[in-house]
Design an enzyme around this catalytic site. Structure first.
Site, PDB file in Angstrom:
ATOM      1  N   HIS A 272       0.773  -1.247   0.000  1.00  0.00           N
ATOM      2  CA  HIS A 272       0.000   0.000   0.000  1.00  0.00           C
ATOM      3  C   HIS A 272       0.804   1.296   0.000  1.00  0.00           C
ATOM      4  CE1 HIS A 272      -3.583  -2.378   0.629  1.00  0.00           C
ATOM      5  NE2 HIS A 272      -3.059  -2.938   1.697  1.00  0.00           N
TER       6      HIS A 272
ATOM      7  N   ARG B 298      -0.178   7.916 -11.962  1.00  0.00           N
ATOM      8  CA  ARG B 298      -1.419   7.634 -11.234  1.00  0.00           C
ATOM      9  C   ARG B 298      -2.592   7.385 -12.194  1.00  0.00           C
ATOM     10  NH1 ARG B 298      -2.611  12.056  -7.072  1.00  0.00           N
ATOM     11  NH2 ARG B 298      -4.016  10.463  -6.231  1.00  0.00           N
TER      12      ARG B 298
ATOM     13  N   LYS C 295      -5.376  -9.169  -7.863  1.00  0.00           N
ATOM     14  CA  LYS C 295      -6.109  -8.641  -6.714  1.00  0.00           C
ATOM     15  C   LYS C 295      -7.163  -7.665  -7.228  1.00  0.00           C
ATOM     16  CE  LYS C 295      -5.479  -6.482  -2.190  1.00  0.00           C
ATOM     17  NZ  LYS C 295      -4.523  -5.864  -1.249  1.00  0.00           N
TER      18      LYS C 295
ATOM     19  N   CYS D  15      -6.621   1.177  -7.246  1.00  0.00           N
ATOM     20  CA  CYS D  15      -6.563   0.384  -8.473  1.00  0.00           C
ATOM     21  C   CYS D  15      -7.628  -0.706  -8.392  1.00  0.00           C
ATOM     22  CB  CYS D  15      -5.179  -0.246  -8.634  1.00  0.00           C
ATOM     23  SG  CYS D  15      -3.836   0.959  -8.641  1.00  0.00           S
TER      24      CYS D  15
ATOM     25  N   ILE E 219      -8.109   7.712   5.796  1.00  0.00           N
ATOM     26  CA  ILE E 219      -7.983   6.260   5.658  1.00  0.00           C
ATOM     27  C   ILE E 219      -8.130   5.570   7.013  1.00  0.00           C
ATOM     28  CG2 ILE E 219      -6.529   6.430   3.598  1.00  0.00           C
ATOM     29  CD1 ILE E 219      -4.096   5.885   5.344  1.00  0.00           C
TER      30      ILE E 219
ATOM     31  N   HIS F 142      -2.529  -3.297   8.264  1.00  0.00           N
ATOM     32  CA  HIS F 142      -3.674  -3.599   7.398  1.00  0.00           C
ATOM     33  C   HIS F 142      -4.372  -2.308   6.989  1.00  0.00           C
ATOM     34  CE1 HIS F 142      -7.427  -5.310   5.929  1.00  0.00           C
ATOM     35  NE2 HIS F 142      -8.084  -4.587   6.807  1.00  0.00           N
TER      36      HIS F 142
END
Length: 199
Positions: A88, A96, A115, A156, A178, A189
């Site tokens: 991450h 981007r 993923k 993504c 976030i 995580h």
């Protein structure tokens, strides 16, 4: 090691010592007597050594256990944090766009299988780590921590179809608060569902 005191056939007495692997050669000693002034007999010294081992064994065990567990714990925390960064963290993104997502997902080994959603955070490690304490975070639902500041992110999202490579992604740029999970004040995580990409 086991030792037995016996005679060598004459006036002298010897210790025959046997270890697990081999028999030691007999050494000439005077069993149970003072060999020189000021020195104690081998039998007395052997008894003293046994008492010392019995006393120190539990302490030694606890010490070795501590040495063994500490690196294991640190290794687990280090792995969780490094895994988080690998999936991450990208401090200096280029582009981007969709191509950025496809390249980054492949470089970070997130394409076998593809993923479906992954978010890259663009910011400093200190600001991200600060979410795990009061420096830049506050409690969220469950064990999550919510960032006090917003981060520049790129989400993504897999374009659909088979999850087998080659993987195709659509990039969405944003600036978001976030939510992350922490272990011992280290980020481990990212809660993807907390981030809703702008429509």
């Amino acid at each position: 090691m086991q030792c037995q005191c016996c005679t060598d056939g004459g006036d002298n007495q010897v210790y025959n010592c046997v270890t697990r692997n081999r028999r030691l050669s007999a050494q000439l000693v005077i069993c149970g007597r003072v060999k020189k002034k000021g020195k104690r007999s081998p039998g007395h010294m052997e008894l003293l050594l046994k008492e010392m081992v019995m006393f120190l064994s539990p302490l030694f065990f606890v010490f070795m256990l501590g040495l063994g567990l500490t690196p294991l714990t640190l290794a687990q925390e280090d792995y969780g944090y490094r895994h988080f960064l690998s999936q991450h963290y990208d401090p200096q993104p280029k582009g981007r766009d969709d191509r950025y997502c496809e390249n980054m997902m492949r470089r970070r080994d997130l394409t076998n299988p593809c993923k479906e959603v992954n978010t890259f955070i663009h910011g400093s490690k200190n600001d991200i780590k600060g979410i795990c304490d009061d420096t830049n975070g506050k409690p969220g639902e469950g064990n999550l921590r919510i960032s006090k500041s917003s981060f520049q992110i790129t989400t993504c999202k897999h374009k659909g179809g088979s999850l087998r490579p080659p993987c195709r992604y659509r990039a969405t740029k944003g600036y978001r608060v976030i939510a992350i999970g922490c272990r011992n004040d280290w980020p481990t995580h990212l809660q993807e569902s907390f981030i809703t990409p702008a429509q």
